[in-house]
Scaffold this motif. Structure first.
Motif, PDB file in Angstrom:
ATOM      1  N   ASN A  20       0.832  -1.220   0.000  1.00 26.93           N
ATOM      2  CA  ASN A  20       0.000   0.000   0.000  1.00 26.93           C
ATOM      3  C   ASN A  20       0.855   1.254   0.000  1.00 26.93           C
ATOM      4  O   ASN A  20       0.386   2.328  -0.422  1.00 26.93           O
ATOM      5  CB  ASN A  20      -0.904   0.005   1.234  1.00 26.93           C
ATOM      6  N   TYR A  21       2.093   1.135   0.501  1.00 26.56           N
ATOM      7  CA  TYR A  21       2.976   2.305   0.602  1.00 26.56           C
ATOM      8  C   TYR A  21       4.093   2.284  -0.442  1.00 26.56           C
ATOM      9  O   TYR A  21       4.544   3.350  -0.889  1.00 26.56           O
ATOM     10  CB  TYR A  21       3.615   2.360   1.990  1.00 26.56           C
ATOM     11  N   LEU A  22       4.546   1.078  -0.831  1.00 25.09           N
ATOM     12  CA  LEU A  22       5.739   0.982  -1.683  1.00 25.09           C
ATOM     13  C   LEU A  22       5.434   0.454  -3.075  1.00 25.09           C
ATOM     14  O   LEU A  22       6.333   0.388  -3.919  1.00 25.09           O
ATOM     15  CB  LEU A  22       6.774   0.046  -1.017  1.00 25.09           C
ATOM     16  N   GLY A  23       4.173   0.090  -3.315  1.00 26.56           N
ATOM     17  CA  GLY A  23       3.805  -0.442  -4.621  1.00 26.56           C
ATOM     18  C   GLY A  23       3.879  -1.959  -4.633  1.00 26.56           C
ATOM     19  O   GLY A  23       4.583  -2.574  -3.836  1.00 26.56           O
ATOM     20  N   SER A  24       3.162  -2.556  -5.578  1.00 21.81           N
ATOM     21  CA  SER A  24       3.092  -4.021  -5.630  1.00 21.81           C
ATOM     22  C   SER A  24       4.229  -4.647  -6.427  1.00 21.81           C
ATOM     23  O   SER A  24       4.337  -5.866  -6.492  1.00 21.81           O
ATOM     24  CB  SER A  24       1.755  -4.451  -6.232  1.00 21.81           C
ATOM     25  N   GLN A  25       5.091  -3.832  -7.033  1.00 22.06           N
ATOM     26  CA  GLN A  25       6.269  -4.311  -7.745  1.00 22.06           C
ATOM     27  C   GLN A  25       7.528  -3.918  -6.977  1.00 22.06           C
ATOM     28  O   GLN A  25       7.583  -2.848  -6.361  1.00 22.06           O
ATOM     29  CB  GLN A  25       6.317  -3.727  -9.169  1.00 22.06           C
ATOM     30  N   TRP A  26       8.525  -4.780  -7.029  1.00 18.77           N
ATOM     31  CA  TRP A  26       9.759  -4.480  -6.303  1.00 18.77           C
ATOM     32  C   TRP A  26      10.431  -3.247  -6.867  1.00 18.77           C
ATOM     33  O   TRP A  26      10.472  -3.028  -8.075  1.00 18.77           O
ATOM     34  CB  TRP A  26      10.724  -5.667  -6.375  1.00 18.77           C
ATOM     35  N   SER A  27      10.978  -2.438  -5.951  1.00 23.86           N
ATOM     36  CA  SER A  27      11.796  -1.281  -6.316  1.00 23.86           C
ATOM     37  C   SER A  27      12.827  -1.102  -5.218  1.00 23.86           C
ATOM     38  O   SER A  27      12.810  -1.805  -4.201  1.00 23.86           O
ATOM     39  CB  SER A  27      10.928  -0.028  -6.462  1.00 23.86           C
ATOM     40  N   PHE A  48      13.506  -7.043   1.593  1.00 28.65           N
ATOM     41  CA  PHE A  48      13.413  -7.687   0.282  1.00 28.65           C
ATOM     42  C   PHE A  48      14.551  -7.141  -0.577  1.00 28.65           C
ATOM     43  O   PHE A  48      14.400  -6.142  -1.276  1.00 28.65           O
ATOM     44  CB  PHE A  48      12.048  -7.401  -0.360  1.00 28.65           C
ATOM     45  N   VAL A  49      15.679  -7.815  -0.527  1.00 28.14           N
ATOM     46  CA  VAL A  49      16.915  -7.248  -1.083  1.00 28.14           C
ATOM     47  C   VAL A  49      17.334  -7.894  -2.396  1.00 28.14           C
ATOM     48  O   VAL A  49      18.345  -7.497  -2.986  1.00 28.14           O
ATOM     49  CB  VAL A  49      18.067  -7.382  -0.063  1.00 28.14           C
ATOM     50  N   ASN A  50      16.593  -8.902  -2.875  1.00 23.12           N
ATOM     51  CA  ASN A  50      17.063  -9.655  -4.041  1.00 23.12           C
ATOM     52  C   ASN A  50      16.340  -9.301  -5.327  1.00 23.12           C
ATOM     53  O   ASN A  50      16.271 -10.117  -6.247  1.00 23.12           O
ATOM     54  CB  ASN A  50      16.918 -11.164  -3.777  1.00 23.12           C
ATOM     55  N   GLY A  51      15.778  -8.111  -5.379  1.00 24.75           N
ATOM     56  CA  GLY A  51      15.106  -7.689  -6.605  1.00 24.75           C
ATOM     57  C   GLY A  51      13.786  -8.393  -6.829  1.00 24.75           C
ATOM     58  O   GLY A  51      13.292  -8.449  -7.962  1.00 24.75           O
ATOM     59  N   SER A  52      13.198  -8.917  -5.772  1.00 22.02           N
ATOM     60  CA  SER A  52      11.949  -9.660  -5.901  1.00 22.02           C
ATOM     61  C   SER A  52      11.161  -9.562  -4.614  1.00 22.02           C
ATOM     62  O   SER A  52      11.725  -9.419  -3.524  1.00 22.02           O
ATOM     63  CB  SER A  52      12.246 -11.131  -6.222  1.00 22.02           C
ATOM     64  N   LEU A  53       9.836  -9.666  -4.733  1.00 22.42           N
ATOM     65  CA  LEU A  53       8.968  -9.708  -3.562  1.00 22.42           C
ATOM     66  C   LEU A  53       8.537 -11.137  -3.235  1.00 22.42           C
ATOM     67  O   LEU A  53       7.654 -11.347  -2.401  1.00 22.42           O
ATOM     68  CB  LEU A  53       7.728  -8.837  -3.792  1.00 22.42           C
ATOM     69  N   ALA A  54       9.187 -12.118  -3.898  1.00 11.26           N
ATOM     70  CA  ALA A  54       8.866 -13.511  -3.611  1.00 11.26           C
ATOM     71  C   ALA A  54       9.315 -13.878  -2.200  1.00 11.26           C
ATOM     72  O   ALA A  54      10.239 -13.272  -1.639  1.00 11.26           O
ATOM     73  CB  ALA A  54       9.545 -14.425  -4.624  1.00 11.26           C
ATOM     74  N   MET A  55       8.642 -14.861  -1.627  1.00 14.34           N
ATOM     75  CA  MET A  55       9.035 -15.352  -0.304  1.00 14.34           C
ATOM     76  C   MET A  55      10.483 -15.839  -0.361  1.00 14.34           C
ATOM     77  O   MET A  55      10.844 -16.617  -1.242  1.00 14.34           O
ATOM     78  CB  MET A  55       8.123 -16.510   0.121  1.00 14.34           C
ATOM     79  N   PRO A  56      11.351 -15.373   0.525  1.00 11.18           N
ATOM     80  CA  PRO A  56      12.740 -15.850   0.528  1.00 11.18           C
ATOM     81  C   PRO A  56      12.797 -17.369   0.571  1.00 11.18           C
ATOM     82  O   PRO A  56      12.015 -18.026   1.256  1.00 11.18           O
ATOM     83  CB  PRO A  56      13.321 -15.229   1.794  1.00 11.18           C
TER      84      PRO A  56
END
Length: 305
Positions: free
Chosen positions: A89-96, A104-112
């Motif tokens: 809601n604050y950072l967007g639904s796509q990784w940035s 979330f440091v690996n360029g993805s919002l997938a579960m580590p």
């Protein structure tokens, strides 16, 4: 000629050692055993049994700790999934790059993918929500809860890792103690070989084969066949000298014309299942080693429940 190979299985090795100690108690002096005495054998036996008990005790504690780690990791995954939805809601639904501070440091919002990465993400989220309290969603997504779950996962992982280290050390100690015991037992066999004849009956008092005995196993005896639940027979017999394993033979009366081998087991018991209810089944046992197979035991029959 019969050999006296030491058993691979520890329970059998310990049982043979007990027999050797009994033999030493009776014949150590009269035979003239000087090197591998009852006192030395007992000390090595006690050390090996104690080391094995500790090793097995530590191993028995592992499932509970592994379960605790699985629960802690499951809770971590649930928090991460929930917090990710809140933060979108604050950072967007796509990784940035804005997501890096949340863990979330690996360029993805997938579960580590690993438990270590999930633990690190929890602590990163504790720091993030501490600095961005307005983005928390109490009571499920807060800095306090991220820290609590992170500590729980770290503690559970530490307990498992610590136990694994202890288990590994206990196994090394157990293996060393067993190797010492085997050396003592083999030494006693060699010492007996230099003191008594190959056909001396006193070999049996030590739980050993006489070197002059035939090489093939003795015939199994003491066969008991007990009906269990529907279709099941429980089978037990006495250990046979020189046997490395056993074959279980069955014949269903009125159906089979001859015995058929249905099981090969290392211990002197077996359970047969899937038998026809109401049938009379005849059982025989043979003992096997590298030199060959014994003649069958006496036949025992039972009616299957």
């Amino acid at each position: 000629m019969a050999s006296n190979r030491l058993p691979d299985q520890l329970d059998r090795l310990f049982t043979l050692c007990e027999d050797m100690e009994d033999g030493l108690a009776s014949y150590e002096t009269s035979v003239g055993i000087l090197q591998h005495t009852a006192a030395a054998m007992s000390a090595a036996h006690t050390a090996a049994v104690t080391a094995e008990a500790l090793y097995q005790s530590l191993r028995s504690g592992k499932p509970a700790l592994t379960t605790a780690q699985t629960v802690a990791d499951s809770n971590a995954k649930a928090f991460i999934a929930t917090s990710r939805g809140v933060l979108a809601n604050y950072l967007g639904s796509q990784w940035s790059e804005a997501w890096v501070a949340t863990g979330f440091v690996n360029g993805s919002l997938a579960m580590p993918a690993t438990v270590e990465e999930r633990q690190a993400l929890l602590f990163a989220q504790e720091n993030y929500f501490s600095a961005q309290a307005a983005q928390e969603a109490p009571p499920l997504v807060t800095a306090v809860r991220a820290l609590s779950l992170g500590n729980a996962l770290a503690g559970a992982r530490g307990a498992v890792n610590g136990l694994q280290v202890s288990i590994a050390a206990a196994k090394v100690a157990r293996d060393a103690a067993v190797a010492t015991l085997r050396k003592k037992m083999r030494g006693l066999i060699d010492e007996l070989g230099s003191l008594i004849a190959d056909d001396d009956a006193r070999w049996y008092a030590f739980g050993l084969n006489r070197p002059a005995d035939p090489q093939t196993p003795g015939i199994p005896d003491g066969l008991l066949v007990t009906p269990g639940t529907a279709g099941v027979l429980y089978i037990d017999w006495a250990d046979s000298r020189r046997a490395e394993h056993y074959r279980v033979w069955k014949k269903v009366v009125g159906v089979d014309t001859e015995f058929t081998a249905v099981e090969s087991v290392s211990d002197s018991d077996a359970t047969l299942t899937g038998l026809p209810s109401g049938a009379t089944v005849e059982i025989q046992i043979t003992a096997v080693n590298d030199a060959g197979e014994s003649v069958p035991s006496a036949t025992v029959s039972a009616v299957v429940a």
